[in-house]
Enzyme design. Sequence first.
Site, short mmCIF file in Angstrom:
data_model
loop_
_atom_site.label_atom_id
_atom_site.label_comp_id
_atom_site.label_asym_id
_atom_site.label_seq_id
_atom_site.Cartn_x
_atom_site.Cartn_y
_atom_site.Cartn_z
N CYS A 35 0.83 -1.21 0.00
CA CYS A 35 0.00 0.00 0.00
C CYS A 35 0.87 1.26 0.00
O CYS A 35 0.61 2.19 -0.78
CB CYS A 35 -0.98 -0.01 1.17
SG CYS A 35 -0.26 -0.51 2.74
N1 LIG Z 1 -4.03 -4.77 5.03
C1 LIG Z 1 -3.53 -4.00 4.05
O1 LIG Z 1 -3.84 -2.80 3.98
C2 LIG Z 1 -2.62 -4.59 3.04
C3 LIG Z 1 -2.20 -5.89 3.11
N2 LIG Z 1 -1.36 -6.39 2.15
C4 LIG Z 1 -0.90 -7.77 2.22
O2 LIG Z 1 -1.98 -8.66 1.93
C5 LIG Z 1 -1.82 -9.86 2.66
C6 LIG Z 1 -3.08 -10.07 3.50
O3 LIG Z 1 -3.21 -8.95 4.37
P1 LIG Z 1 -4.41 -8.79 5.38
O4 LIG Z 1 -5.65 -9.26 4.76
O5 LIG Z 1 -4.32 -7.42 5.91
O6 LIG Z 1 -3.97 -9.80 6.52
P2 LIG Z 1 -4.86 -10.48 7.65
O7 LIG Z 1 -3.90 -10.80 8.74
O8 LIG Z 1 -6.01 -9.62 7.95
O9 LIG Z 1 -5.37 -11.82 6.96
C7 LIG Z 1 -4.53 -12.85 6.54
C8 LIG Z 1 -5.30 -14.14 6.54
O10 LIG Z 1 -4.41 -15.18 6.14
C9 LIG Z 1 -4.74 -16.39 6.82
N3 LIG Z 1 -3.52 -17.08 7.24
C10 LIG Z 1 -3.05 -18.22 6.70
N4 LIG Z 1 -1.89 -18.59 7.26
C11 LIG Z 1 -1.63 -17.68 8.18
C12 LIG Z 1 -0.59 -17.53 9.12
N5 LIG Z 1 0.42 -18.40 9.18
N6 LIG Z 1 -0.63 -16.47 9.95
C13 LIG Z 1 -1.64 -15.59 9.89
N7 LIG Z 1 -2.66 -15.69 9.02
C14 LIG Z 1 -2.66 -16.73 8.17
C15 LIG Z 1 -5.61 -16.01 7.99
O11 LIG Z 1 -6.85 -16.62 7.79
P3 LIG Z 1 -7.20 -18.05 8.34
O12 LIG Z 1 -6.52 -18.27 9.63
O13 LIG Z 1 -8.69 -17.99 8.47
O14 LIG Z 1 -6.76 -19.00 7.28
C16 LIG Z 1 -5.81 -14.51 7.91
O15 LIG Z 1 -7.15 -14.14 8.08
C17 LIG Z 1 -0.59 -9.70 3.53
O16 LIG Z 1 0.50 -10.29 2.91
C18 LIG Z 1 -0.42 -8.19 3.59
O17 LIG Z 1 0.91 -7.84 3.81
C19 LIG Z 1 -0.99 -5.64 1.08
C20 LIG Z 1 -1.37 -4.34 0.96
C21 LIG Z 1 -2.20 -3.70 1.96
C1 LIG Z 2 -0.12 -0.23 9.13
C2 LIG Z 2 0.81 -1.36 8.79
O1 LIG Z 2 1.30 -2.06 9.64
N1 LIG Z 2 1.06 -1.54 7.50
C3 LIG Z 2 1.87 -2.60 6.99
C4 LIG Z 2 1.93 -2.51 5.50
C5 LIG Z 2 0.80 -3.17 4.82
C6 LIG Z 2 1.05 -3.30 3.31
O2 LIG Z 2 0.78 -2.62 2.41
O3 LIG Z 2 1.72 -4.05 2.79
P1 LIG Z 2 2.44 -5.45 2.76
O4 LIG Z 2 1.69 -6.27 1.81
O5 LIG Z 2 3.81 -5.21 2.28
O6 LIG Z 2 2.37 -5.98 4.15
C7 LIG Z 2 3.30 -2.52 7.52
O7 LIG Z 2 3.78 -1.44 7.81
O8 LIG Z 2 3.97 -3.56 7.51
#
Ligand SMILES: NC(=O)C1=CN([C@@H]2O[C@H](COP(=O)(O)OP(=O)(O)OC[C@H]3O[C@@H](n4cnc5c(N)ncnc54)[C@H](OP(=O)(O)O)[C@@H]3O)[C@@H](O)[C@H]2O)C=CC1
Ligand SMILES: CC(=O)N[C@@H](CCC(=O)OP(=O)(O)O)C(=O)O
Length: 345
Positions: free
Chosen positions: A150
Amino acid sequence: MIRAAIIGATGYTGAELMRILLLHPEATLEVATSQSSCTERVTDHYPALHGLCDLRFEENIPESIARRIDVVFLALPHGEAMEAAIAYHQLGVRVIDLSADFRIDDAGAYRNIYGKDHLAPQLLRQKVYGLSEINRTAIAASSLVANPGCYPTCTLLSVAPLAQKGLLCNPVIVDAKSGVSGAGKKPGPRTHFVEINEGFSPYGVGTHRHQPEITQEMDKLGTLQSDVIFTPHLLPLSRGMLTTTYLGLQPGTTVEQVVTAYEQFCQHEPFVYFLGLDRFPSVRDVRGSNNCFIGIHIDIAHQRAIVIAAIDNLMKGASGQAVQNMNIMFGLPEDCGLKGMLQVL
Ligand SMILES: NC(=O)C1=CN([C@@H]2O[C@H](COP(=O)(O)OP(=O)(O)OC[C@H]3O[C@@H](n4cnc5c(N)ncnc54)[C@H](OP(=O)(O)O)[C@@H]3O)[C@@H](O)[C@H]2O)C=CC1
Ligand SMILES: CC(=O)N[C@@H](CCC(=O)OP(=O)(O)O)C(=O)O
């Protein structure tokens, strides 16, 4: 119809992907997986989806899921997504990985940043970095898209118009703020309500893993070898991201050249809007949408500019851009199923 699966659908970006795909006119959500909540109803976790989704969460078994889908979105933590990406890619499914596992070009650099050996260095070279506005031609031909982080999305869209025209000068200083959903669903000491409510603080100062990602991609935008200084902060908001980028302009650059660079860059973009000189965005303006709003201030006497950009971290910063990339990969209009998504207040 494009048949889609979301792996890790209980998380925040997974939930946003469900919201978008369930309303998408050219896609159907066939599968939503969860490790922790397997067989439970999606609507028991996300009641807002009542009336839109009858699915239950399933186990992630690539061999059986791959037969039922055309594209898979990986919404797993970085380090966990790699294996799934390799499996689905081998099974001939197009992969859009929201994690950081395929963003870094070099396996050695990935190890240094993420502390883990990469399992598929050859796929690292094959993947396309999914910043839609910059790489859309390569994305259209790709079977593995690494969706950007992001902070990199917001920063790179801020500087791309200048970098592409060769008007940018080092250093590029990025002061970034994110809503707490950026840290994922699982609360930690940094994101606990008591820490964040009425709190505001920096983290990862000088060490954040998005700095090398930003540098890697900024280097490809023009001829300048970029020198980026990046400091993120956590805002007491659920969602939203704002970056303030301070940068130098090449000697002799005029105000008109800078304004024209942004106007031309945004002219045909469905989601990137240039607000103009001294008009600045708020995170509220982009909430729930895939938009990126950009405003600039130019100090021509000192050949400097301040660029302020806002996105929704869960949309243009993650799930919205992932669906934009799916649209590109499948030859749909880029804004298909995304255009009307916004909240006015
Ligand atoms: N949040 C954001 O704004 C952004 C996130 N991202 C990336 O997108 C990906 C998903 O992010 P986000 O949805 O925020 O993450 P969350 O932590 O909210 O969700 C990740 C999901 O992955 C599953 N999971 C499977 N294996 C694992 C594990 N070993 N540990 C933890 N969770 C696990 C979990 O679901 P379950 O246990 O039900 O299987 C969990 O709900 C990440 O790689 C993040 O860095 C990228 C850009 C922005
Ligand atoms: C608020 C916050 O903790 N943000 C995350 C970035 C989330 C994101 O864009 O990206 P990734 O897919 O690289 O995790 C961080 O700083 O690690």
